[in-house]
Write an enzyme that holds these catalytic residues in place. Sequence first.
Site, PDB file in Angstrom:
ATOM      1  N   CYS A 138      -4.432  -0.948  -1.791  1.00 52.00           N
ATOM      2  CA  CYS A 138      -5.113   0.020  -2.292  1.00 52.00           C
ATOM      3  C   CYS A 138      -5.206   0.277  -2.912  1.00 52.00           C
ATOM      4  O   CYS A 138      -5.362  -0.573  -4.400  1.00 52.00           O
ATOM      5  CB  CYS A 138      -2.956   0.585  -2.553  1.00 52.00           C
ATOM      6  N   HIS A 180      -8.027   3.085   4.187  1.00 53.29           N
ATOM      7  CA  HIS A 180      -7.990   4.335   5.436  1.00 53.29           C
ATOM      8  C   HIS A 180      -9.193   4.107   6.123  1.00 53.29           C
ATOM      9  O   HIS A 180     -10.140   4.258   6.442  1.00 53.29           O
ATOM     10  CB  HIS A 180      -7.962   5.667   4.960  1.00 53.29           C
ATOM     11  N   GLU A 237      -5.214   8.598   9.605  1.00 55.06           N
ATOM     12  CA  GLU A 237      -3.776   8.866  10.028  1.00 55.06           C
ATOM     13  C   GLU A 237      -3.530   9.461  11.910  1.00 55.06           C
ATOM     14  O   GLU A 237      -2.687   8.914  12.058  1.00 55.06           O
ATOM     15  CB  GLU A 237      -2.964   8.759   9.040  1.00 55.06           C
ATOM     16  N   CYS A 242     -11.577   3.143  -0.082  1.00 55.76           N
ATOM     17  CA  CYS A 242      -9.984   3.558   0.781  1.00 55.76           C
ATOM     18  C   CYS A 242      -9.952   2.647   1.723  1.00 55.76           C
ATOM     19  O   CYS A 242     -10.092   2.495   1.922  1.00 55.76           O
ATOM     20  CB  CYS A 242     -10.146   5.521   0.524  1.00 55.76           C
ATOM     21  N   ASP A 298       0.779  -0.695   0.473  1.00 48.00           N
ATOM     22  CA  ASP A 298       0.096  -0.053   0.362  1.00 48.00           C
ATOM     23  C   ASP A 298       1.217   1.162   0.169  1.00 48.00           C
ATOM     24  O   ASP A 298       2.237   1.055   0.738  1.00 48.00           O
ATOM     25  CB  ASP A 298      -0.736  -0.098   1.585  1.00 48.00           C
ATOM     26  N   SER A 299       0.382   2.206  -0.251  1.00 48.74           N
ATOM     27  CA  SER A 299       0.904   4.017   0.109  1.00 48.74           C
ATOM     28  C   SER A 299       1.497   3.882   1.430  1.00 48.74           C
ATOM     29  O   SER A 299       2.719   4.791   1.355  1.00 48.74           O
ATOM     30  CB  SER A 299       0.576   5.023  -0.688  1.00 48.74           C
TER      31      SER A 299
HETATM   32  N1  DGL Z   1      -4.058   3.857  -0.033  1.00 50.60           N
HETATM   33  C1  DGL Z   1      -5.051   4.230  -0.442  1.00 50.60           C
HETATM   34  C2  DGL Z   1      -6.733   4.290  -0.665  1.00 50.60           C
HETATM   35  O1  DGL Z   1      -6.471   3.445  -0.681  1.00 50.60           O
HETATM   36  C3  DGL Z   1      -5.041   5.415   0.805  1.00 50.60           C
HETATM   37  C4  DGL Z   1      -4.358   6.335   1.396  1.00 50.60           C
HETATM   38  C5  DGL Z   1      -3.390   7.035   0.013  1.00 50.60           C
HETATM   39  O2  DGL Z   1      -3.768   8.442  -0.813  1.00 50.60           O
HETATM   40  O3  DGL Z   1      -2.070   6.805  -0.450  1.00 50.60           O
HETATM   41  O4  DGL Z   1      -6.443   4.928  -1.792  1.00 50.60           O
END
Ligand code: DGL
Length: 270
Positions: A74, A187, A153, A185, A11-12
């Site tokens: 992600c 999060h 976060e 997403c 993931d990011s």
């Molecule tokens: N992990 C990203 C998503 O699911 C969210 C966080 C980001 O913008 O990197 O889209």
Amino acid sequence: MNREAPLGVFDSGLGGLTVVRALRAALPHEDIIYLGDTARVPYGTKGPATVLRYALACTRALVDRGVKSIVIACNTVSAVAPDRLRADFDIPVLSVIEPSARAAIRAAGDGRIGVLGTAATIASGAYVRAVCANSTRCEVVGHAAPLLVPLAEEGWLEGEVPTLVVRHYLQPFVGRGIGAVVLGCTHYPLFRPLIEEQVRAMLGPHVPIVDSALATADETRAFLVARDLTTTRKRAGQLEFLVTDEPRAFEAVAQRFLGDTAPKATIIDL
Ligand code: DGL
């Protein structure tokens, strides 16, 4: 393919740990190597070419560590990169969007599918394409909900500010015949109780929430089982964390996303 090899999940940053949490519940014996690209988070505000470049580097790092399959944890990466990753790498690549779209079609009944995601995910049209590939009937209404990422976060998951933010992002769904809302997403599952409460209040009492993390874990398990790729080990799966920056900050917040004690994170360079 070695069925005892770990799963590679990336993931990011931290958000993909909601997918790891669901994967560990669905596949408790699997070892998982998780890579959070904390040096370059967020991806959701970046363009598709940049996200693809980052995704290629993350996948390469995991493939080099001998994983048996990649789970893109992600939504933003899943919106732009799966086809290219499948073409470039010789192992299975699972994304979060395809399972979520299928779960949303099942959940939405006669209604439209409301998708909340990052700006990049919504702009990509990936949910529309994934829903259309699986149903000739369902329609998608997408809406970017970027502020939920920094709030998650920060651990600011309830109270006046997140409630106002969630209500603001649900407003475009009001009166649109929404039959299910997708948390598109990684999060957003942290806000699930709040989103459920506000969906009930604003969209009606019986609109289900589709969590992309749970849908992905279910399909990953089915995928591995169908190909005899599940581990034969019976011990609890081990978890390894790799990050590209600030491992201590990652560890401090990881537990909130993982719902469990988090292991130490190792820094790597991509
Ligand atoms: N992990 C990203 C998503 O699911 C969210 C966080 C980001 O913008 O990197 O889209």
